[in-house]
Design a protein around this motif. Structure first.
Motif: not given
Length: 73
Positions: A40-45, A52-56, A68-73
């Motif tokens: 709901g407010a991904i900027g706070y997460v 390893r840090p993930l950057h959306v 396991a390959a990372g994040v997409r969206g």
């Protein structure tokens, strides 16, 4: 800040892994091969995958898929 989160196994119709509000400073862990999540407010997460840090790169309400390959969206 606060962020509500819905996390499900596989996709938006999958088994619920977490549903609730993340308070400032709280930590949760969800495990699955593939996780669909709506923040709901991904900027706070701060997200991590296997330590390893993930950057959306987005803010506001965001749907993501984490594997396991990372994040997409």
């Amino acid at each position: 800040g606060r962020c509500w989160l819905i996390a499900r196994q596989g996709n938006a119709q999958g088994r619920a892994l977490y549903s609730g509000v993340l308070e400032l400073g709280s930590t949760i862990e969800v495990r699955a091969r593939r996780i669909w999540a709506r923040f709901g407010a991904i900027g706070y997460v701060d997200l991590t995958l296997n330590g390893r840090p993930l950057h959306v790169g987005r803010t506001g309400t965001v749907d993501v898929v984490v594997t396991a390959a990372g994040v997409r969206g």
